[in-house]
Design an enzyme around this catalytic site. Sequence first.
Site, PDB file in Angstrom:
ATOM      1  CB  VAL A  44      57.235  71.616 -80.345  1.00  0.00           C
ATOM      2  CG1 VAL A  44      56.668  72.936 -79.849  1.00  0.00           C
ATOM      3  CG2 VAL A  44      57.602  71.716 -81.821  1.00  0.00           C
ATOM      4  CB  CYS A  45      56.365  68.660 -75.926  1.00  0.00           C
ATOM      5  SG  CYS A  45      54.825  68.532 -76.824  1.00  0.00           S
ATOM      6  CB  THR A  46      61.732  68.493 -75.746  1.00  0.00           C
ATOM      7  OG1 THR A  46      61.236  67.158 -75.887  1.00  0.00           O
ATOM      8  CG2 THR A  46      63.059  68.469 -75.004  1.00  0.00           C
TER       9      THR A  46
END
Length: 211
Positions: A44-46
């Site tokens: 998700v952070c990516t």
Amino acid sequence: MAIRLGDEAPDFTADTTAGSISFHEWLGDGWGVLFSHPKDYTPVCTTELGRVAKLKPEFDKRGVKVIGLSVDPMTDHEGWIKDINETQDTTVNFPMIADPDRKVADLYDMVHPNANDTLTVRSVFVIGPDKKVKLTLTYPASTGRNFDELLRVIDSLQLTANYQVATPVDWKDGEDCIIVPAVSDEEIPAKFPKGSRTIKPYLRYTPQPNR
Ligand code: BEZ
């Protein structure tokens, strides 16, 4: 202690992918966004960091500097940014704070131990030119944020700061704004030359002043 709206954004020095910074000095006289992501090399952070990189021109247009943070070390940031650039078809173009000792994360209360006792939640702080906190957001690790919404809120905050208007429910750029109660009816013609509509004495609209 939790940071509340109107509080001064705590100052700090930190190592970032763009070198060492002193936060207030780095902010200068403009607006800033400080946001945390829970962990490097996570899906998700990516996607979030790729999106922020693509939206950088929109933040620039509004005079807003953006800086990310995670409690991972610089070597992880450097390797992971290569993956973000590759998989999100972008170039990460804003600094990321490496905060392995949680100095900044603790200062901004970004670790919520009952959610996770080592990783940060997805915090967002919008900071005004006066270094005061104008907006806070807290999302769980499992939900990617909506950065279009963040830009929408920044537009609203900047309208309020510059023109004494507020924005109604679901407002979008270009739509009518609400004249704040601090402005008297007598002041309206001079302050809002585009005109106004009074629905109730406390509900007064005007076209978006900066359009
Ligand atoms: C993610 O970015 O995908 C993620 C990070 C930490 C926990 C769960 C998901």
